[in-house]
Design a protein around this motif. Sequence first.
Motif, mmCIF file in Angstrom:
data_model
loop_
_atom_site.group_PDB
_atom_site.id
_atom_site.type_symbol
_atom_site.label_atom_id
_atom_site.label_comp_id
_atom_site.label_asym_id
_atom_site.label_seq_id
_atom_site.Cartn_x
_atom_site.Cartn_y
_atom_site.Cartn_z
ATOM 1 N N UNK A 11 0.842 -1.197 0.000
ATOM 2 C CA UNK A 11 0.000 0.000 0.000
ATOM 3 C C UNK A 11 0.878 1.248 0.000
ATOM 4 N N UNK A 12 1.958 1.217 0.741
ATOM 5 C CA UNK A 12 2.895 2.338 0.744
ATOM 6 C C UNK A 12 3.492 2.549 -0.646
ATOM 7 N N UNK A 13 3.843 1.455 -1.295
ATOM 8 C CA UNK A 13 4.382 1.529 -2.652
ATOM 9 C C UNK A 13 3.347 2.103 -3.618
ATOM 10 N N UNK A 60 1.340 9.162 -6.136
ATOM 11 C CA UNK A 60 1.838 10.522 -5.944
ATOM 12 C C UNK A 60 2.759 10.931 -7.088
ATOM 13 N N UNK A 61 3.643 10.031 -7.476
ATOM 14 C CA UNK A 61 4.553 10.309 -8.577
ATOM 15 C C UNK A 61 3.795 10.487 -9.897
ATOM 16 N N UNK A 62 2.848 9.596 -10.148
ATOM 17 C CA UNK A 62 2.066 9.684 -11.386
ATOM 18 C C UNK A 62 1.230 10.961 -11.426
ATOM 19 N N UNK A 63 0.647 11.328 -10.303
ATOM 20 C CA UNK A 63 -0.153 12.556 -10.251
ATOM 21 C C UNK A 63 0.726 13.781 -10.506
ATOM 22 N N UNK A 123 -2.791 4.993 -15.641
ATOM 23 C CA UNK A 123 -2.020 4.440 -14.524
ATOM 24 C C UNK A 123 -2.625 4.872 -13.192
ATOM 25 N N UNK A 124 -2.983 6.157 -13.083
ATOM 26 C CA UNK A 124 -3.602 6.668 -11.859
ATOM 27 C C UNK A 124 -4.921 5.930 -11.600
ATOM 28 N N UNK A 125 -5.702 5.719 -12.632
ATOM 29 C CA UNK A 125 -6.975 5.014 -12.487
ATOM 30 C C UNK A 125 -6.762 3.572 -12.027
#
Length: 98
Positions: free
Chosen positions: A10-12, A18-21, A63-65
């Motif tokens: 979950x942390x990953x 966060x990176x993708x956003x 990817x975010x989705x």
Amino acid sequence: MTKNSMKQLVSSLSRERESAAGSLASMRDALLELEIRGDSGEQGRNLAERRGLIEGIVATQQRVERIDAAFERVDDGTYGVCIGCAEPIRPRRLTAQP
């Protein structure tokens, strides 16, 4: 899967989202800058760059989705189970592609 393993996954996922956003926001800003910069001739020359940014935006949004869908599966307790066959996904596979 242990609680610790799930916590790490979950942390990953959170870091990946966060990176993708952040990437998504940067690409959108860059696209907007290309849209408003220069005369019509310069805008025409920027077509390839705009196309690349749009493709990147679409891929990153997807990817975010997928990450958001994974969080939904974490919440409902189905994360780590294959959607297609309902078999558990090996932890090593989840670590490589959470």
